[in-house]
Design a protein around this motif. Structure first.
Motif, PDB file in Angstrom:
ATOM      1  N   VAL A   1     -65.859   2.168 -54.836  1.00  0.00           N
ATOM      2  CA  VAL A   1     -65.126   3.414 -54.593  1.00  0.00           C
ATOM      3  C   VAL A   1     -65.622   4.570 -55.455  1.00  0.00           C
ATOM      4  O   VAL A   1     -65.767   5.681 -54.973  1.00  0.00           O
ATOM      5  CB  VAL A   1     -63.608   3.198 -54.806  1.00  0.00           C
ATOM      6  CG1 VAL A   1     -62.845   4.500 -54.670  1.00  0.00           C
ATOM      7  CG2 VAL A   1     -63.081   2.166 -53.813  1.00  0.00           C
TER       8      VAL A   1
ATOM      9  N   SER B   1     -68.458   9.134 -39.647  1.00  0.00           N
ATOM     10  CA  SER B   1     -67.418   9.886 -38.964  1.00  0.00           C
ATOM     11  C   SER B   1     -66.920   9.105 -37.755  1.00  0.00           C
ATOM     12  O   SER B   1     -67.706   8.471 -37.049  1.00  0.00           O
ATOM     13  CB  SER B   1     -67.978  11.235 -38.519  1.00  0.00           C
ATOM     14  OG  SER B   1     -66.994  11.947 -37.792  1.00  0.00           O
TER      15      SER B   1
ATOM     16  N   ASP C   1     -60.017   5.806 -51.082  1.00  0.00           N
ATOM     17  CA  ASP C   1     -61.451   5.889 -50.826  1.00  0.00           C
ATOM     18  C   ASP C   1     -61.634   6.726 -49.574  1.00  0.00           C
ATOM     19  O   ASP C   1     -61.316   6.279 -48.475  1.00  0.00           O
ATOM     20  CB  ASP C   1     -62.044   4.489 -50.641  1.00  0.00           C
ATOM     21  CG  ASP C   1     -63.552   4.489 -50.504  1.00  0.00           C
ATOM     22  OD1 ASP C   1     -64.177   5.553 -50.739  1.00  0.00           O
ATOM     23  OD2 ASP C   1     -64.115   3.433 -50.170  1.00  0.00           O
ATOM     24  N   HIS C   2     -62.094   7.956 -49.754  1.00  0.00           N
ATOM     25  CA  HIS C   2     -62.253   8.892 -48.639  1.00  0.00           C
ATOM     26  C   HIS C   2     -60.947   9.048 -47.857  1.00  0.00           C
ATOM     27  O   HIS C   2     -60.937   9.032 -46.632  1.00  0.00           O
ATOM     28  CB  HIS C   2     -63.393   8.465 -47.719  1.00  0.00           C
ATOM     29  CG  HIS C   2     -64.729   8.458 -48.392  1.00  0.00           C
ATOM     30  ND1 HIS C   2     -65.391   9.605 -48.744  1.00  0.00           N
ATOM     31  CD2 HIS C   2     -65.507   7.438 -48.810  1.00  0.00           C
ATOM     32  CE1 HIS C   2     -66.523   9.302 -49.330  1.00  0.00           C
ATOM     33  NE2 HIS C   2     -66.616   7.989 -49.393  1.00  0.00           N
ATOM     34  N   GLY C   3     -59.834   9.161 -48.596  1.00  0.00           N
ATOM     35  CA  GLY C   3     -58.537   9.413 -47.979  1.00  0.00           C
ATOM     36  C   GLY C   3     -57.802   8.191 -47.463  1.00  0.00           C
ATOM     37  O   GLY C   3     -56.702   8.305 -46.950  1.00  0.00           O
ATOM     38  N   ARG C   4     -58.388   7.013 -47.595  1.00  0.00           N
ATOM     39  CA  ARG C   4     -57.745   5.782 -47.132  1.00  0.00           C
ATOM     40  C   ARG C   4     -57.455   4.880 -48.321  1.00  0.00           C
ATOM     41  O   ARG C   4     -58.208   4.861 -49.290  1.00  0.00           O
ATOM     42  CB  ARG C   4     -58.636   5.045 -46.144  1.00  0.00           C
ATOM     43  CG  ARG C   4     -58.858   5.854 -44.881  1.00  0.00           C
ATOM     44  CD  ARG C   4     -59.774   5.140 -43.932  1.00  0.00           C
ATOM     45  NE  ARG C   4     -60.037   6.023 -42.816  1.00  0.00           N
ATOM     46  CZ  ARG C   4     -60.102   5.624 -41.581  1.00  0.00           C
ATOM     47  NH1 ARG C   4     -59.955   4.364 -41.280  1.00  0.00           N
ATOM     48  NH2 ARG C   4     -60.342   6.485 -40.621  1.00  0.00           N
TER      49      ARG C   4
ATOM     50  N   HIS D   1     -57.298  11.538 -62.137  1.00  0.00           N
ATOM     51  CA  HIS D   1     -58.722  11.370 -61.865  1.00  0.00           C
ATOM     52  C   HIS D   1     -59.420  10.771 -63.077  1.00  0.00           C
ATOM     53  O   HIS D   1     -60.625  10.608 -63.070  1.00  0.00           O
ATOM     54  CB  HIS D   1     -59.353  12.706 -61.474  1.00  0.00           C
ATOM     55  CG  HIS D   1     -58.785  13.232 -60.200  1.00  0.00           C
ATOM     56  ND1 HIS D   1     -59.353  12.975 -58.968  1.00  0.00           N
ATOM     57  CD2 HIS D   1     -57.682  13.956 -59.948  1.00  0.00           C
ATOM     58  CE1 HIS D   1     -58.622  13.532 -58.025  1.00  0.00           C
ATOM     59  NE2 HIS D   1     -57.606  14.136 -58.590  1.00  0.00           N
TER      60      HIS D   1
ATOM     61  N   GLU E   1     -75.621   7.027 -55.908  1.00  0.00           N
ATOM     62  CA  GLU E   1     -74.672   7.940 -55.265  1.00  0.00           C
ATOM     63  C   GLU E   1     -74.022   7.295 -54.053  1.00  0.00           C
ATOM     64  O   GLU E   1     -74.676   6.631 -53.265  1.00  0.00           O
ATOM     65  CB  GLU E   1     -75.380   9.230 -54.835  1.00  0.00           C
ATOM     66  CG  GLU E   1     -75.785  10.099 -55.990  1.00  0.00           C
ATOM     67  CD  GLU E   1     -74.595  10.647 -56.754  1.00  0.00           C
ATOM     68  OE1 GLU E   1     -73.617  11.085 -56.131  1.00  0.00           O
ATOM     69  OE2 GLU E   1     -74.652  10.624 -57.993  1.00  0.00           O
ATOM     70  N   ARG E   2     -72.738   7.504 -53.922  1.00  0.00           N
ATOM     71  CA  ARG E   2     -72.005   6.979 -52.772  1.00  0.00           C
ATOM     72  C   ARG E   2     -72.231   7.882 -51.576  1.00  0.00           C
ATOM     73  O   ARG E   2     -72.331   9.087 -51.704  1.00  0.00           O
ATOM     74  CB  ARG E   2     -70.506   6.949 -53.077  1.00  0.00           C
ATOM     75  CG  ARG E   2     -70.145   5.959 -54.125  1.00  0.00           C
ATOM     76  CD  ARG E   2     -68.641   5.877 -54.307  1.00  0.00           C
ATOM     77  NE  ARG E   2     -68.036   5.435 -53.071  1.00  0.00           N
ATOM     78  CZ  ARG E   2     -67.044   6.086 -52.455  1.00  0.00           C
ATOM     79  NH1 ARG E   2     -66.574   7.176 -52.942  1.00  0.00           N
ATOM     80  NH2 ARG E   2     -66.531   5.624 -51.347  1.00  0.00           N
ATOM     81  N   GLN E   3     -72.263   7.295 -50.442  1.00  0.00           N
ATOM     82  CA  GLN E   3     -72.390   8.026 -49.188  1.00  0.00           C
ATOM     83  C   GLN E   3     -71.022   8.095 -48.528  1.00  0.00           C
ATOM     84  O   GLN E   3     -70.253   7.134 -48.591  1.00  0.00           O
ATOM     85  CB  GLN E   3     -73.383   7.331 -48.249  1.00  0.00           C
ATOM     86  CG  GLN E   3     -74.784   7.232 -48.828  1.00  0.00           C
ATOM     87  CD  GLN E   3     -75.377   8.618 -49.064  1.00  0.00           C
ATOM     88  OE1 GLN E   3     -75.236   9.506 -48.246  1.00  0.00           O
ATOM     89  NE2 GLN E   3     -76.026   8.783 -50.199  1.00  0.00           N
ATOM     90  N   PRO E   4     -70.690   9.198 -47.889  1.00  0.00           N
ATOM     91  CA  PRO E   4     -69.412   9.262 -47.178  1.00  0.00           C
ATOM     92  C   PRO E   4     -69.397   8.266 -46.021  1.00  0.00           C
ATOM     93  O   PRO E   4     -70.451   7.894 -45.503  1.00  0.00           O
ATOM     94  CB  PRO E   4     -69.340  10.700 -46.661  1.00  0.00           C
ATOM     95  CG  PRO E   4     -70.723  11.233 -46.744  1.00  0.00           C
ATOM     96  CD  PRO E   4     -71.466  10.417 -47.763  1.00  0.00           C
ATOM     97  N   PRO E   5     -68.213   7.805 -45.639  1.00  0.00           N
ATOM     98  CA  PRO E   5     -68.151   6.861 -44.525  1.00  0.00           C
ATOM     99  C   PRO E   5     -68.574   7.547 -43.233  1.00  0.00           C
ATOM    100  O   PRO E   5     -68.526   8.754 -43.107  1.00  0.00           O
ATOM    101  CB  PRO E   5     -66.679   6.460 -44.480  1.00  0.00           C
ATOM    102  CG  PRO E   5     -65.958   7.617 -45.070  1.00  0.00           C
ATOM    103  CD  PRO E   5     -66.894   8.191 -46.111  1.00  0.00           C
TER     104      PRO E   5
END
Length: 86
Positions: A55, A84, A33-36, A17, A78-82
């Motif tokens: 990312v 759903s 990036d969010h698990g992908r 990290h 701040e990044r926003q989650p992708p």
């Protein structure tokens, strides 16, 4: 330790990290990036300013004095989650 692994032909997989450690010690990185998978390849080609901003939400550049280093300058918005996919 890494020198021993390299001379023995052993593959080492590490979840890092700290991006600067990945730049200094990894031959190949996979950025998630969010698990992908967002990118894969050598650290100096994968960890571009655009990818770092997208990312990780940071601005960064490489320096290459005695060894490559990644300098992170400041945090961007701040990044926003992708969205759903449910």
């Amino acid at each position: 330790m890494l020198g021993l692994a390299a001379s023995s032909g052993i593959t080492v997989i590490a979840a890092l990290h700290t991006l600067d450690l990945a730049v200094r010690y990894a031959d190949h990185v996979i950025v998630l990036d969010h698990g992908r998978i967002a990118a894969a390849g050598s650290p100096t080609t994968v960890l571009t300013p655009a990818l770092l901003a997208q990312v990780f939400g940071v601005h960064g550049t490489f320096t290459d004095h005695a060894a490559p280093h990644l300098l992170l300058e400041r945090r961007s918005a701040e990044r926003q989650p992708p969205p759903s996919h449910e």
